[in-house]
Design a protein around this motif. Structure first.
Motif, PDB file in Angstrom:
ATOM      1  N   SER A  22       0.849  -1.201   0.000  1.00  0.00           N
ATOM      2  CA  SER A  22       0.000   0.000   0.000  1.00  0.00           C
ATOM      3  C   SER A  22       0.882   1.249   0.000  1.00  0.00           C
ATOM      4  O   SER A  22       2.096   1.172   0.277  1.00  0.00           O
ATOM      5  CB  SER A  22      -0.883   0.020   1.249  1.00  0.00           C
ATOM      6  OG  SER A  22      -0.037   0.167   2.387  1.00  0.00           O
ATOM      7  N   SER A  70      -2.897  -1.834  -8.941  1.00  0.00           N
ATOM      8  CA  SER A  70      -4.282  -1.425  -9.248  1.00  0.00           C
ATOM      9  C   SER A  70      -4.318  -0.404 -10.372  1.00  0.00           C
ATOM     10  O   SER A  70      -3.465   0.486 -10.431  1.00  0.00           O
ATOM     11  CB  SER A  70      -4.939  -0.752  -8.044  1.00  0.00           C
ATOM     12  OG  SER A  70      -5.008  -1.622  -6.988  1.00  0.00           O
ATOM     13  N   ARG A  72      -6.278   2.459 -10.765  1.00  0.00           N
ATOM     14  CA  ARG A  72      -7.149   3.194  -9.818  1.00  0.00           C
ATOM     15  C   ARG A  72      -8.298   3.896 -10.527  1.00  0.00           C
ATOM     16  O   ARG A  72      -9.408   3.969 -10.008  1.00  0.00           O
ATOM     17  CB  ARG A  72      -6.328   4.235  -9.057  1.00  0.00           C
ATOM     18  CG  ARG A  72      -5.288   3.659  -8.121  1.00  0.00           C
ATOM     19  CD  ARG A  72      -4.716   4.809  -7.311  1.00  0.00           C
ATOM     20  NE  ARG A  72      -3.537   4.441  -6.567  1.00  0.00           N
ATOM     21  CZ  ARG A  72      -2.742   5.335  -5.996  1.00  0.00           C
ATOM     22  NH1 ARG A  72      -3.000   6.629  -6.089  1.00  0.00           N
ATOM     23  NH2 ARG A  72      -1.678   4.945  -5.323  1.00  0.00           N
ATOM     24  N   THR A  73      -7.974   4.448 -11.705  1.00  0.00           N
ATOM     25  CA  THR A  73      -8.998   5.210 -12.438  1.00  0.00           C
ATOM     26  C   THR A  73      -8.883   4.903 -13.921  1.00  0.00           C
ATOM     27  O   THR A  73      -7.776   4.850 -14.455  1.00  0.00           O
ATOM     28  CB  THR A  73      -8.769   6.737 -12.262  1.00  0.00           C
ATOM     29  OG1 THR A  73      -8.646   7.020 -10.880  1.00  0.00           O
ATOM     30  CG2 THR A  73      -9.892   7.547 -12.865  1.00  0.00           C
ATOM     31  N   GLU A  84      -0.902   2.050 -10.971  1.00  0.00           N
ATOM     32  CA  GLU A  84       0.174   1.872  -9.995  1.00  0.00           C
ATOM     33  C   GLU A  84       1.371   1.171 -10.660  1.00  0.00           C
ATOM     34  O   GLU A  84       1.248   0.620 -11.755  1.00  0.00           O
ATOM     35  CB  GLU A  84      -0.355   1.054  -8.808  1.00  0.00           C
ATOM     36  CG  GLU A  84      -1.418   1.832  -8.044  1.00  0.00           C
ATOM     37  CD  GLU A  84      -1.939   1.134  -6.788  1.00  0.00           C
ATOM     38  OE1 GLU A  84      -2.523   1.841  -5.941  1.00  0.00           O
ATOM     39  OE2 GLU A  84      -1.777  -0.102  -6.668  1.00  0.00           O
ATOM     40  N   GLU A 137       2.125  10.476  -8.683  1.00  0.00           N
ATOM     41  CA  GLU A 137       1.996  10.538  -7.223  1.00  0.00           C
ATOM     42  C   GLU A 137       3.326   9.997  -6.692  1.00  0.00           C
ATOM     43  O   GLU A 137       3.734   8.899  -7.059  1.00  0.00           O
ATOM     44  CB  GLU A 137       0.848   9.635  -6.777  1.00  0.00           C
ATOM     45  CG  GLU A 137       0.689   9.525  -5.268  1.00  0.00           C
ATOM     46  CD  GLU A 137      -0.363   8.467  -4.918  1.00  0.00           C
ATOM     47  OE1 GLU A 137      -1.551   8.813  -4.826  1.00  0.00           O
ATOM     48  OE2 GLU A 137       0.022   7.287  -4.745  1.00  0.00           O
ATOM     49  N   SER A 155      -6.721  10.446  -7.122  1.00  0.00           N
ATOM     50  CA  SER A 155      -6.452   9.706  -8.370  1.00  0.00           C
ATOM     51  C   SER A 155      -7.318  10.172  -9.535  1.00  0.00           C
ATOM     52  O   SER A 155      -7.741   9.370 -10.380  1.00  0.00           O
ATOM     53  CB  SER A 155      -6.604   8.193  -8.165  1.00  0.00           C
ATOM     54  OG  SER A 155      -5.692   7.756  -7.190  1.00  0.00           O
ATOM     55  N   HIS A 156      -7.571  11.473  -9.570  1.00  0.00           N
ATOM     56  CA  HIS A 156      -8.226  12.064 -10.732  1.00  0.00           C
ATOM     57  C   HIS A 156      -7.295  13.085 -11.357  1.00  0.00           C
ATOM     58  O   HIS A 156      -6.565  13.790 -10.658  1.00  0.00           O
ATOM     59  CB  HIS A 156      -9.552  12.727 -10.342  1.00  0.00           C
ATOM     60  CG  HIS A 156     -10.540  11.721  -9.859  1.00  0.00           C
ATOM     61  ND1 HIS A 156     -11.084  10.750 -10.673  1.00  0.00           N
ATOM     62  CD2 HIS A 156     -11.042  11.489  -8.631  1.00  0.00           C
ATOM     63  CE1 HIS A 156     -11.878   9.977  -9.974  1.00  0.00           C
ATOM     64  NE2 HIS A 156     -11.876  10.402  -8.718  1.00  0.00           N
ATOM     65  N   ALA A 180       2.010   6.128  -8.184  1.00  0.00           N
ATOM     66  CA  ALA A 180       0.939   6.121  -9.198  1.00  0.00           C
ATOM     67  C   ALA A 180       1.300   7.114 -10.292  1.00  0.00           C
ATOM     68  O   ALA A 180       2.112   8.021 -10.077  1.00  0.00           O
ATOM     69  CB  ALA A 180      -0.412   6.494  -8.582  1.00  0.00           C
TER      70      ALA A 180
END
Ligand code: FAD
Length: 468
Positions: A22, A70, A72-73, A84, A137, A155-156, A180
């Protein structure tokens, strides 16, 4: 703990590995790191020919981020994704299947990381990966989280917002651990065509100049023109085998090289692009064809390249290159090093590169030396010089001497590296003091990572106090 790597680099002493699950695990790892035990993040660790998963310096904890995988979006309206580091090309392409969008695949293994490649400023088959990166990120050395480029904490991606943007500074550097990235997707086009031809080796200078004219003439389609597999002999003429050294790829056609131009766009744009490409390369290439990339038969030798032109990653380029059936390149029988100079797209520069490779080959013979030109911009090509060699101690040492010699030749010729390896990354800025970047990057590093805990010497040299 040491790792084998296909490049045969001196094994780095590694303190251990960590597999965070994480963002907060990554923050903890960075906070716990020290100058004696820094972290070295990797995504999937397949940076073959440049050091694979090995850190630049000894005593790092390698932070393997492949478990952060993941998507994420996926914003199908705006055309971007936030992914990620463990998200592979295969996983990303699968998520986009049957959507209006494509991923920009590299010809490396389908299980390589999109983020790992982008952070090395890699080249996709459709465009340079720099054009895919919208924002990142990053976990900074104090454990805080920064988002750049208009990527927000949720995550936008909002678009590039007011104020300075550090996205570029996070690529090919060691200022943060990237957890990310916002990726710009490629709109799935109406038509996808792939121009394919072999060209006689002696035409290479004129072919590269013609491809540059096409890029400058603004082809109305998306796709990165490529000239690949030009094999060089010790003398600087063409061919694969060095006297006294086993040729790895005896079956290769060494008198010609391959030209590929993916063309993605509307039916009209693709038809126009095909005419432009054929006209520019007329008389320079043999048996040119334009295939409809979406209908190539799986048994056709062009299938993998047609797939890449269509946003579908593959393992077959890697497996064919190394003659292996899985992508376990680091454990394979062949050694591989890559050297990546920025090259002017002129016949004179092409000749100079071939001569330099030929001279280095003559002094330090390897089994195979090949050159590739990725036509990334109207100004320059990203060159890839590939060396293949046996994995016995002598052959590995010769390959590294050849690489060293070539690096000097390219620097002298004014062809600096656009991407480096674990032995040279810390020299690139230092060897190029004229742009002042070494001083600024070192001060940035000192400000953001005063303890020197993230990937020491990866492109940015170890932090030193700023000069007054
Ligand atoms: C046959 C063949 C074909 C290839 N084709 C291509 C090609 O078409 N285009 C191309 O560009 N390359 C190509 N490569 C080179 C290479 O395999 C790819 O670039 C590959 O994607 C890099 O490995 P990776 O994705 O596992 O990245 P990693 O090895 O995980 O990452 C590369 C480096 O980036 C840094 N890094 C990674 N993740 C992070 C993170 N999250 N935070 C901070 N730093 C990080 C680390 O220093 C790491 O060593 C090819 C290689 C071979 C052998």
């Amino acid at each position: 703990m040491v790792w084998d790597d296909v490049g045969g680099y001196a094994a780095r002493r590694v303190a251990g590995t960590a597999r965070p699950g994480s963002l907060s695990d990554v923050q903890d790892l960075v906070r716990q790191a020290s100058a004696d035990r820094p972290v070295y993040p990797i995504s999937t660790g397949r940076n073959w020919g440049l050091g694979s998963a090995q850190p630049v310096t000894d005593d790092c904890t390698v932070v393997d981020l492949s478990g952060l995988n993941s998507i994420r979006t996926l914003d199908m309206e705006a055309g971007y994704a936030v992914i990620e580091p463990g998200v592979t090309q295969r996983q990303f392409a699968e998520a986009l299947r049957d959507t209006g969008w494509l991923v920009n695949p590299t010809s490396s293994c389908a299980d390589t990381s999109v983020i790992g490649n982008a952070l090395e400023r890699g080249d996709g088959c459709l465009r340079p990966r720099t054009r895919d990166v919208l924002g990142v990120e990053a976990v900074l050395a104090d454990g805080s989280v920064l988002t750049t480029g208009g990527l927000d904490r949720f995550s936008h991606y909002r678009g590039l917002v007011a104020g300075p943007d550090l996205t570029g500074a996070m690529v090919q550097s060691n200022l943060g651990v990237i957890t990310a990235m916002a990726i710009s997707l490629i709109s799935r086009p109406e038509a996808i065509s792939l121009f394919v031809a072999q060209a006689p080796a002696e035409n290479v200078g004129r072919v590269i100049a013609a491809l540059a004219r096409l890029v400058r003439g603004r082809l109305p389609t998306t796709g990165l023109p490529l000239a690949a597999n030009l094999f060089v002999r010790p003398s600087g003429s063409f061919g694969a085998t060095a006297t006294g050294v086993r040729a790895v790829l005896d079956d290769y056609d060494t008198d010609s090289f391959t030209v590929l131009v993916p063309m993605l766009g509307s039916l009209e744009a693709v038809a126009l692009a095909q005419r432009m490409v054929r006209a520019e390369l007329s008389g320079l290439v043999l048996d040119p064809i334009c295939v409809d990339a979406l209908t190539v038969d799986p048994e056709d030798p062009l299938f993998a390249w047609a797939g890449l032109a269509s946003g579908i990653p593959t393992c077959s380029v890697v497996q064919n290159t190394f003659g292996i059936e899985t992508c376990d390149v680091d454990a394979g029988p062949r050694g591989f090093l890559a050297l990546m100079p920025l090259l002017p797209a002129t016949p004179a520069a092409v000749r100079a590169v071939i001569d330099a490779v030929g001279e280095a080959f003559e002094e330090h013979p390897v089994a195979l030396a090949a050159i590739e030109w990725n036509m990334i911009s109207p100004h320059h090509a990203n060159g890839v010089v590939q060396l293949m060699f046996d994995r016995d101690t002598d052959s590995v040492a010769r390959a590294h001497r050849m690489r060293e010699r070539l690096r000097h030749s390219f620097t002298r010729l004014g062809f600096p590296a656009y991407r480096s390896d674990i032995d040279h990354a810390s020299h690139e800025l230092v060897d190029r003091p004229e742009d002042g970047m070494v001083a600024v990057a070192t001060r940035l590093k000192a400000a953001l990572d005063p303890r020197g805990v993230i990937a020491p010497s990866r492109y940015v040299p170890v932090a030193v106090p700023a000069a007054i």
